[in-house]
Design an enzyme around this catalytic site. Structure first.
Site, PDB file in Angstrom:
ATOM      1  N   CYS A  61      34.583  14.931  41.397  1.00 58.62           N
ATOM      2  CA  CYS A  61      33.431  13.836  42.082  1.00 58.62           C
ATOM      3  C   CYS A  61      33.905  12.215  42.493  1.00 58.62           C
ATOM      4  O   CYS A  61      33.525  12.042  43.493  1.00 58.62           O
ATOM      5  CB  CYS A  61      32.097  14.304  41.105  1.00 58.62           C
ATOM      6  SG  CYS A  61      32.264  13.370  39.541  1.00 58.62           S
ATOM      7  N   GLU A 113      23.528  14.050  39.992  1.00 59.98           N
ATOM      8  CA  GLU A 113      24.467  13.620  40.175  1.00 59.98           C
ATOM      9  C   GLU A 113      25.308  14.348  40.906  1.00 59.98           C
ATOM     10  O   GLU A 113      25.615  15.565  41.309  1.00 59.98           O
ATOM     11  CB  GLU A 113      24.900  13.878  38.535  1.00 59.98           C
ATOM     12  CG  GLU A 113      24.590  13.184  37.553  1.00 59.98           C
ATOM     13  CD  GLU A 113      25.047  11.186  37.422  1.00 59.98           C
ATOM     14  OE1 GLU A 113      25.707  11.104  37.929  1.00 59.98           O
ATOM     15  OE2 GLU A 113      24.467  11.122  36.456  1.00 59.98           O
ATOM     16  N   GLU A 165      33.647  14.186  52.361  1.00 64.45           N
ATOM     17  CA  GLU A 165      34.050  14.074  51.176  1.00 64.45           C
ATOM     18  C   GLU A 165      34.932  15.926  51.004  1.00 64.45           C
ATOM     19  O   GLU A 165      34.271  16.355  51.044  1.00 64.45           O
ATOM     20  CB  GLU A 165      33.389  14.584  49.586  1.00 64.45           C
ATOM     21  CG  GLU A 165      33.525  15.088  48.612  1.00 64.45           C
ATOM     22  CD  GLU A 165      32.651  15.317  47.408  1.00 64.45           C
ATOM     23  OE1 GLU A 165      31.446  16.350  48.113  1.00 64.45           O
ATOM     24  OE2 GLU A 165      32.649  14.858  46.227  1.00 64.45           O
ATOM     25  N   LYS A 208      21.116  27.103  34.133  1.00 64.42           N
ATOM     26  CA  LYS A 208      22.208  27.648  34.988  1.00 64.42           C
ATOM     27  C   LYS A 208      23.137  27.025  35.111  1.00 64.42           C
ATOM     28  O   LYS A 208      23.378  25.917  35.944  1.00 64.42           O
ATOM     29  CB  LYS A 208      20.974  27.708  36.759  1.00 64.42           C
ATOM     30  CG  LYS A 208      21.909  28.747  37.373  1.00 64.42           C
ATOM     31  CD  LYS A 208      21.796  28.518  39.010  1.00 64.42           C
ATOM     32  CE  LYS A 208      23.289  28.265  39.831  1.00 64.42           C
ATOM     33  NZ  LYS A 208      24.250  28.517  39.414  1.00 64.42           N
TER      34      LYS A 208
HETATM   35  P1  NAP Z   1      27.603  23.256  45.203  1.00 67.29           P
HETATM   36  O1  NAP Z   1      27.123  24.301  45.597  1.00 67.29           O
HETATM   37  O2  NAP Z   1      25.968  21.477  44.922  1.00 67.29           O
HETATM   38  O3  NAP Z   1      26.193  24.080  44.186  1.00 67.29           O
HETATM   39  C1  NAP Z   1      26.255  23.046  42.486  1.00 67.29           C
HETATM   40  C2  NAP Z   1      25.104  24.394  41.380  1.00 67.29           C
HETATM   41  O4  NAP Z   1      23.867  24.383  42.227  1.00 67.29           O
HETATM   42  C3  NAP Z   1      25.851  25.504  41.561  1.00 67.29           C
HETATM   43  O5  NAP Z   1      25.212  25.990  40.293  1.00 67.29           O
HETATM   44  C4  NAP Z   1      24.752  26.018  42.609  1.00 67.29           C
HETATM   45  O6  NAP Z   1      24.864  27.433  42.443  1.00 67.29           O
HETATM   46  C5  NAP Z   1      23.730  25.881  42.727  1.00 67.29           C
HETATM   47  N1  NAP Z   1      23.024  25.876  43.884  1.00 67.29           N
HETATM   48  C6  NAP Z   1      23.198  26.080  44.869  1.00 67.29           C
HETATM   49  N2  NAP Z   1      22.240  26.208  45.585  1.00 67.29           N
HETATM   50  C7  NAP Z   1      20.843  25.784  45.635  1.00 67.29           C
HETATM   51  C8  NAP Z   1      19.701  25.363  45.612  1.00 67.29           C
HETATM   52  N3  NAP Z   1      18.972  25.879  47.462  1.00 67.29           N
HETATM   53  N4  NAP Z   1      19.200  24.971  44.483  1.00 67.29           N
HETATM   54  C9  NAP Z   1      19.049  24.929  43.001  1.00 67.29           C
HETATM   55  N5  NAP Z   1      20.495  25.629  43.727  1.00 67.29           N
HETATM   56  C10 NAP Z   1      21.363  25.644  43.842  1.00 67.29           C
HETATM   57  O7  NAP Z   1      28.661  21.691  44.445  1.00 67.29           O
HETATM   58  P2  NAP Z   1      29.637  22.796  44.124  1.00 67.29           P
HETATM   59  O8  NAP Z   1      30.368  22.979  45.382  1.00 67.29           O
HETATM   60  O9  NAP Z   1      29.157  23.545  42.615  1.00 67.29           O
HETATM   61  O10 NAP Z   1      30.156  20.984  42.910  1.00 67.29           O
HETATM   62  C11 NAP Z   1      30.759  20.124  44.077  1.00 67.29           C
HETATM   63  C12 NAP Z   1      29.844  19.456  44.428  1.00 67.29           C
HETATM   64  O11 NAP Z   1      29.826  18.290  42.849  1.00 67.29           O
HETATM   65  C13 NAP Z   1      30.535  18.021  44.687  1.00 67.29           C
HETATM   66  O12 NAP Z   1      29.898  17.770  46.087  1.00 67.29           O
HETATM   67  C14 NAP Z   1      30.670  16.795  44.096  1.00 67.29           C
HETATM   68  O13 NAP Z   1      30.759  15.261  44.021  1.00 67.29           O
HETATM   69  C15 NAP Z   1      28.945  17.492  42.909  1.00 67.29           C
HETATM   70  N6  NAP Z   1      29.762  16.905  41.604  1.00 67.29           N
HETATM   71  C16 NAP Z   1      29.407  15.462  41.233  1.00 67.29           C
HETATM   72  C17 NAP Z   1      29.331  14.968  39.930  1.00 67.29           C
HETATM   73  C18 NAP Z   1      28.494  14.103  39.440  1.00 67.29           C
HETATM   74  O14 NAP Z   1      28.578  13.480  38.482  1.00 67.29           O
HETATM   75  N7  NAP Z   1      28.069  12.718  40.003  1.00 67.29           N
HETATM   76  C19 NAP Z   1      30.164  16.198  38.828  1.00 67.29           C
HETATM   77  C20 NAP Z   1      30.476  17.243  39.258  1.00 67.29           C
HETATM   78  C21 NAP Z   1      30.888  17.869  41.068  1.00 67.29           C
HETATM   79  P3  NAP Z   1      25.841  28.577  42.916  1.00 67.29           P
HETATM   80  O15 NAP Z   1      27.121  27.602  43.150  1.00 67.29           O
HETATM   81  O16 NAP Z   1      25.916  29.548  41.519  1.00 67.29           O
HETATM   82  O17 NAP Z   1      25.595  29.148  43.883  1.00 67.29           O
END
Ligand code: NAP
Length: 493
Positions: free
Chosen positions: A287, A253, A387, A178
């Protein structure tokens, strides 16, 4: 506008509801693509297809590793042939400058090639074990985990997908994937390639839609053996709770708030360049971003002056035209970043540059924010603790090495960190003390397919990339062979 379909059990599908969602170009706020939204029923069908492919038909799982590796090589070649299209898709839905998107596609191609090779390398161990039960030979084999659900964020749409898919596929798992609903397009294109090269039905499935429904089911469903997730710490914590349903293997991650520690004996101009890459690359939506600069007091003013001059000179514009910075991902995210900037001002940090939305010329309707530097920051400020995930960096000062280390570690996160100094002993001492999974000395952000990626503390569990990235998607089985057949004599009397 023809909506993009999901891919379940080797078939393209509009899903059970036929509902679609919009994909928005953050450079102008316009809808430029539509995608069919997977329902709960579609998600369960995808999981069932993966389960059947792994446990019943077994074609992908049982394929010898050379043939499986050859599939990955074909996939890499097909991505390379369509590289420009992939890069443009990531630029259009994510907003990253085109040359940065091209770099992501190159990295992804190499990731597929890397795992195509690695899966053929000798694997497992042979153990010299004690003779309490007679002479024994003990060895291990690596096996795929089973049905793997994978969920990715929007900041590196293609690359985050490949970091998960390539090792999981190489290991022989069946997958339900997904992407983020904000940036699904390059993943759909990738699945078109999986289809073209003839991946066995059910071995790779694509569902798309909101995390709260589709993503949550991937965490909860007991037919999923493993869930790997890249995204925010908050959602990661929820998935961890969901994964407890059947004690799934889990890989997380998560977010970061990484320190970039600069000593007075560093090459200042070099440190400024790397600090720019550390915080403003990909609009700061990284990130591992070096969002907390921790600098020796004696050089702070000179450093900040140079950093601000460079930040102010950055070009901002339509990412297709390769400016230094494109827009943030969405209006909501832009507003969140701007509200952090307001909180920085309210808490007494000194705004050195930026600090506002950028709306000049072609940027009028997009979600652009100027590169922002806050000086005179303290550890209790929200902008230092949380963050922000945008082009905002904070500056704190130290006088001693101990103080620098304490400031660097004063965070719940532990993804990345860097130290700049010309003193090798100091570099090695400080880097060892920084509680983070990815660290750099005299540079910031280079990442390699061959080396493991992942965080300490609230930045995650497990590692991607390198041999560790493959092992995450494998179980280890111990096999013990009795070399002295016959009666053991244990129950003789
Ligand atoms: P997010 O809001 O946590 O969403 C990430 C993914 O999870 C999306 O596909 C989202 O779907 C899905 N999701 C949302 N709610 C969920 C739930 N209850 N159950 C399962 N999946 C769910 O994060 P983002 O805003 O997309 O990305 C930014 C974050 O990613 C930052 O905190 C960044 O630091 C982190 N990040 C970490 C790394 C690493 O390697 N550590 C790399 C890149 C990014 P939808 O958005 O489609 O609803």
């Amino acid at each position: 506008m023809e909506a993009k379909k999901m891919y379940i059990d080797g078939q393209w599908s509009e899903g059970s509801s036929g509902k679609t969602f919009d994909v928005i170009n953050p450079a102008n706020g316009e809808v430029f693509a539509k995608v069919f939204e997977s329902s709960l029923d579609d998600t369960r069908k995808a999981i069932a297809a993966a389960k059947k492919s792994f446990y019943v038909t077994r074609e992908w799982r049982d394929m010898d590793s050379q043939t499986r590796g050859d599939f990955l090589l074909k996939i890499a070649d097909a991505i390379e042939a369509a590289k420009d299209e992939f890069a443009m898709l990531d630029t259009l839905d994510n907003g990253k400058p085109l040359r940065e998107a091209e770099g992501d596609i190159d990295d992804g191609i190499h990731t597929f090639r890397y795992y195509a090779g690695l899966i053929k390398a000798p694997y497992g161990g042979v153990y010299d074990v004690n003779e309490g039960f007679g002479k024994m030979h003990s060895y291990t084999v690596h096996e795929p985990v089973g049905v793997c659900a994978q969920i990715t964020p929007w900041n590196y749409p293609f690359l985050m997908a490949v970091w998960k898919l390539a090792p999981a596929m190489a290991a022989g798992n069946s997958i339900v994937f997904k992407p983020s609903s904000k940036t699904p397009l390059s993943t759909v294109k990738l699945f078109e390639i999986f289809d073209q090269v003839g991946m066995p039905a059910g071995s790779v499935n694509l569902v798309q839609g909101p995390g709260s429904a589709v993503g949550n089911e991937l965490g909860e469903n007991k037919d999923v053996d493993m869930v790997t997730f890249t995204g925010s710490t908050r959602v990661g914590q929820g998935l961890m709770r969901a994964a407890a349903s059947n004690v799934k293997k889990i890989g997380l991650e998560l977010g970061g708030k990484s320190p970039n520690v600069i000593f007075a004996d560093a090459d200042i101009d070099g440190a400024v360049e790397w600090a720019m890459i550390g915080i403003f690359f990909n609009q700061g939506e990284v990130c591992s971003a070096g969002s907390r600069i921790i600098i020796e007091e004696s050089i702070k003013d000179e450093f900040v002056k140079k950093l601000a001059a460079k930040a102010n000179a950055m070009t901002i514009g339509n990412p297709v035209n390769n400016p230094d910075m494109g827009p943030l991902i969405s209006e909501a995210h832009m507003n969140k970043v701007l509200s952090y900037i307001e909180s920085g001002k309210e808490e007494g940090a000194l705004l050195v540059c930026g600090g506002e939305r950028y709306t000049e010329g072609e940027c009028a309707k997009g979600y652009f924010v100027r590169p922002t530097i806050f000086d005179n920051c303290t550890s209790d400020m929200k902008i230092v603790k949380e963050e922000i995930f945008g082009p905002v960096v904070t500056i704190q000062t130290f006088k001693t090495q101990e103080e620098a280390i304490a400031l660097a570690n004063d965070t719940d996160y532990g993804l990345a960190g860097a130290v700049f100094t010309s003193d090798l002993t100091r570099a090695m001492t400080v880097i060892k003390e920084i509680r983070a999974g990815i660290t750099w000395i005299n540079c910031y952000n280079p990442t390699f397919n061959e080396a493991p990626w992942g965080g300490y503390k609230m930045s995650g569990i497990g590692r991607e990339l390198g041999i560790h990235g493959l092992e995450e998607y494998q179980e280890v089985k111990q096999i013990n062979i009795n070399l002295t057949p016959g009666v053991v004599g244990w129950y003789e009397n």
